[in-house]
Design an enzyme around this catalytic site. Structure first.
Site, PDB file in Angstrom:
ATOM      1  N   GLU A  46       0.821  -1.205   0.000  1.00 62.09           N
ATOM      2  CA  GLU A  46       0.000   0.000   0.000  1.00 62.09           C
ATOM      3  C   GLU A  46       0.859   1.260   0.000  1.00 62.09           C
ATOM      4  OE1 GLU A  46      -2.159  -2.922   2.847  1.00 62.09           O
ATOM      5  OE2 GLU A  46      -0.136  -2.592   2.054  1.00 62.09           O
ATOM      6  N   ALA A 248      15.281 -39.248   0.200  1.00 65.69           N
ATOM      7  CA  ALA A 248      14.153 -40.131   0.429  1.00 65.69           C
ATOM      8  C   ALA A 248      13.780 -40.221   1.902  1.00 65.69           C
ATOM      9  CB  ALA A 248      14.473 -41.521  -0.121  1.00 65.69           C
TER      10      ALA A 248
END
Length: 314
Positions: A46, A248
């Site tokens: 803003e 993994a």
């Protein structure tokens, strides 16, 4: 609002603990200001848009993807006050800010200043855009993406551990974009010791981006890295988004702990056979429990490879 959401995407992964917000200011059917949360979290969207609009903000319509903040910090003024002082005629907001320091107070300040408020515009898209911030505020942990690059038969390496490269250049470039969009990147201690990964961004124009590097497990980490012992410790990272890259054992640990919000599966059109599987036991005891958990949200070709993205449904 769609344009504001597009601007908000520019800051994802680079705004620290702040949300990545987009803002568009329109007057007489012309865009007079636009902004997005800058690197490190300031200036806010803003403030950037209002500075660009100047006096043209008076009587305008402001579109913002998250309720303007209502709390003053040492780093800058409250956006709700900045917007109110600019005197637009209307503010359109996608989502209310869940941060308890604002949580409706920003909208209240705007209403007190006599500004019309419209909320909920493109709210689902805003929730997707702000998923990391919403996760940290609402669940106390970052939004977790698990990346797996495998063969068609689910192998991430040959039996001897060699894995460079299973997927092609385009897939690897895409995964580096995901690195840029993440506050932190995590790999397991075994991967750190075996591969000494840099976890940097190797894309033209983005080489300067330095993600936070996190190691899961015990032992010494490289200088500058952070260490957590278990997946449940991710709350200590105090960030919005976390990218888990492997290997993994790490992927299995996060799935077993039900801490994966999004799966990114990069599949190469190759078969390896006897190699190293991408997962081991994730604690599944009934096949019925495997169904309905993951929903496909994106699928695309990346050169010769295929990317599938799944969102956790429960």
């Amino acid at each position: 609002m769609a344009a504001a959401l597009s601007l908000a995407e520019r800051g994802v992964g680079r705004t620290g603990q702040n949300p990545s917000v987009g803002c568009i200011i329109v007057k007489d059917d012309m865009v007079v200001g636009r902004g997005w949360t800058q690197a490190g979290g300031r200036p806010h969207a803003e403030a950037m848009a209002l500075a660009q609009a100047g006096e043209a903000a008076r009587g305008s319509t402001v579109y913002v993807t998250l309720e303007p903040c209502a709390h003053v910090s040492q780093r800058g003024p409250a956006c709700a006050r900045l917007v109110a002082d600019a005197a637009p005629a209307k503010v359109v907001i996608a989502l209310q800010d869940p941060d308890p320091r604002t949580a409706g107070e920003g909208m209240a300040a705007l209403k007190t200043a006599g500004i019309d408020i419209l909320t909920g515009v493109m709210a689902p898209e805003a929730r997707h855009n702000l998923s990391g911030f919403l996760s940290r505020i609402g669940r106390g942990r970052p939004f977790v993406t698990l990346k797996i690059a495998s063969s068609l038969d689910g192998q991430i390496a040959m039996a001897d551990g060699s894995s460079r490269w299973i997927t092609g250049d385009i897939s690897r470039a895409h995964s580096h974009v995901e690195r840029v969009r993440s506050d932190a990147i995590l790999v397991g201690a075994g991967t750190v010791r075996a591969d000494a990964p840099q976890l940097n961004v190797r894309l033209a124009g983005l080489e300067a981006y330095e993600p936070r590097r996190v190691m899961l497990g015990g032992g010494d980490a490289p200088q500058g890295w952070e260490v957590i012992r278990t997946p449940g410790d991710i709350a200590r990272l105090d960030c919005n988004t976390l990218l888990v890259e492997g290997g993994a054992a790490t992927a299995t640990a996060f799935l077993s702990a039900r801490l994966v919000d999004r799966l990114m599966l990069y599949r190469a059109p190759i078969l390896i056979g006897a190699g190293k599987a991408c997962l081991s036991d994730i604690g599944l005891t009934r096949l019925a429990d495997a169904h309905g958990r993951w929903q496909l949200s994106d699928s695309r070709s990346l050169g010769k490879d295929r990317l599938e993205v799944y969102e956790c449904a429960n």
